[in-house]
Design a protein around this motif. Structure first.
Motif, PDB file in Angstrom:
ATOM      1  N   ASP A  21       9.974 -41.609 -29.743  1.00 36.27           N
ATOM      2  CA  ASP A  21       9.347 -42.674 -28.961  1.00 36.27           C
ATOM      3  C   ASP A  21       9.077 -43.798 -29.418  1.00 36.27           C
ATOM      4  O   ASP A  21       9.041 -44.044 -30.872  1.00 36.27           O
ATOM      5  N   GLU A  22       8.795 -44.746 -28.844  1.00 33.16           N
ATOM      6  CA  GLU A  22       8.266 -46.316 -29.619  1.00 33.16           C
ATOM      7  C   GLU A  22       7.360 -46.324 -30.551  1.00 33.16           C
ATOM      8  O   GLU A  22       7.578 -46.866 -31.528  1.00 33.16           O
ATOM      9  N   PRO A  23       6.198 -45.453 -30.080  1.00 28.36           N
ATOM     10  CA  PRO A  23       5.132 -45.774 -31.078  1.00 28.36           C
ATOM     11  C   PRO A  23       5.380 -44.928 -32.545  1.00 28.36           C
ATOM     12  O   PRO A  23       5.024 -45.550 -33.596  1.00 28.36           O
ATOM     13  N   ALA A  24       6.014 -43.916 -32.409  1.00 29.38           N
ATOM     14  CA  ALA A  24       6.458 -42.972 -33.601  1.00 29.38           C
ATOM     15  C   ALA A  24       7.540 -43.951 -34.484  1.00 29.38           C
ATOM     16  O   ALA A  24       7.593 -44.014 -35.782  1.00 29.38           O
ATOM     17  N   PHE A  25       8.451 -44.571 -33.671  1.00 25.99           N
ATOM     18  CA  PHE A  25       9.320 -45.227 -34.338  1.00 25.99           C
ATOM     19  C   PHE A  25       8.838 -46.550 -35.026  1.00 25.99           C
ATOM     20  O   PHE A  25       9.074 -46.908 -36.227  1.00 25.99           O
ATOM     21  N   SER A  26       7.754 -47.098 -34.409  1.00 25.72           N
ATOM     22  CA  SER A  26       6.948 -48.330 -35.050  1.00 25.72           C
ATOM     23  C   SER A  26       6.084 -47.779 -36.373  1.00 25.72           C
ATOM     24  O   SER A  26       6.084 -48.557 -37.407  1.00 25.72           O
ATOM     25  N   ARG A  27       5.698 -46.685 -36.300  1.00 26.89           N
ATOM     26  CA  ARG A  27       4.893 -46.219 -37.504  1.00 26.89           C
ATOM     27  C   ARG A  27       5.713 -45.971 -38.692  1.00 26.89           C
ATOM     28  O   ARG A  27       5.392 -46.391 -39.707  1.00 26.89           O
ATOM     29  N   LEU A  28       7.089 -45.485 -38.390  1.00 23.60           N
ATOM     30  CA  LEU A  28       8.021 -45.261 -39.551  1.00 23.60           C
ATOM     31  C   LEU A  28       8.436 -46.758 -39.931  1.00 23.60           C
ATOM     32  O   LEU A  28       8.532 -46.634 -41.136  1.00 23.60           O
TER      33      LEU A  28
END
Length: 337
Positions: A21-28
């Motif tokens: 999801d977008e939050p997980a991608f953003s953290r990466l």
């Protein structure tokens, strides 16, 4: 975790990137924000334009996440996107490179933000990417005189250490074309870099440089042009982006200051700081209505052989991002260290 973190180290693979999801991608992606910002800053010469380019990079990366095939590191994949975002921005905003030694869109980069990349192991790629010789203003100015694609080749090859075949793949060129562009870019850099650049000893822990900066600050606060002139090298260069005008030579610089009425100024204070791995002084000017010293200008100094060889002056609008105080009170006792 190291800068070359691969997705499998996060128990992920190439297919997983298209499914998170977008939050997980953003953290990466956020792990690499600062180094990508520095990369874009080096490409563009502007702190604000670099901010825009990084935002565009993250947006493109999210939208194209399914194209990541895992053949390179996630970090390298982001660099590819960021470089292309910068090239696109240059095509839209600045179709021609800088000329005549001036870069009117030049903005400073605070050392406190560069330090975010050097807090870990000095051998990490992030630390290499912000080595002083490739982040100082003289280097940034020289880079901006290159056309965009040779500029990208130079930064990817000489700063980031990418192999020629990877740069060719990113730019859609042949390896021979990339090598040819690199030779032209290096020649252009030699033409625009100061001759003594490699001998610059402007590190903050250099006692003689700190003393010179302190004396420059004291003479500036006292508006003692003769004292300042004695610290300048004969071929000193002075500019004030985005205001047009490049003054070369002690006499030209001093005459410009006198014509601007610098000697008649009173009520100055100076606060030492550092940007682009260079010593800098933030000047404040007393204003009666506010009963405080308010931001005036930022002088970034290049020092060589015990003399000031360049002064790049920025306007007060740069103070906030540098973490400088918005005002100095009347009883402030700060003085250059």
């Amino acid at each position: 975790m190291g800068a070359d973190l691969r997705l499998e180290e996060l128990d992920m693979n190439a297919n997983d990137l298209g499914e998170i999801d977008e939050p997980a991608f953003s953290r990466l992606a956020e792990r690499h924000r600062r180094e990508l910002h520095v990369h874009c800053y080096r490409m563009l010469g502007s702190f604000q334009d670099a901010e825009d380019a990084v935002q565009e990079t993250f947006l493109r990366a999210w939208r194209r996440r399914e194209t990541f095939e895992g053949r390179s590191t996630f970090r390298a994949w982001l660099y590819r996107i960021a470089t292309n975002a910068c090239l696109d921005l240059l095509a839209r905003r600045r179709p021609e490179p800088a000329t005549g030694g001036e870069v009117r869109w030049l903005q400073p980069y605070p050392d406190r933000l560069l330090d975010e990349l050097t807090a870990d192991d000095a051998d990490e790629p992030e630390a290499v990417a912000v080595a002083r010789e490739t982040i100082e203003l003289a280097y940034l100015v020289a880079v901006q005189h290159l056309a965009p694609r040779p500029r990208a080749v130079l930064i990817l090859r000489d700063v980031l250490g990418w192999p020629a075949k990877d740069v060719a793949e990113l730019l859609g060129d042949s390896v021979n074309s990339v090598n040819s562009a690199l030779q032209r870019a290096r020649a252009g850099m030699r033409e625009h870099l100061p001759a003594e650049r490699q001998d610059w000893t402007g590190a903050e822990d250099d006692t003689s440089t700190r003393d010179l900066v302190r004396r420059f600050a004291d003479a500036s606060v006292a508006t003692d042009i003769d004292a300042i002139a004695a610290m300048l090298r004969d071929d000193v260069r002075c500019s004030m982006p985005p205001t047009p005008g490049l003054y070369v030579g002690r006499d030209a610089v001093v005459n410009d200051w006198r014509e601007d009425g610098f000697e008649e100024m009173t009520g100055l204070r100076a606060v030492p700081t550092a940007v682009n791995r260079q010593p800098a002084l933030a000047f404040y000017h007393w204003r009666d209505p506010e009963r405080a010293y308010l931001p005036l200008t930022l002088d970034v100094l290049r020092v060589s052989g015990g003399a000031i060889t360049e002064i790049v002056t920025f306007h007060a609008d740069q103070f906030p991002r540098l973490g400088l105080p918005e005002r100095l009170p009347a009883d402030d006792t700060s003085s250059p260290a």
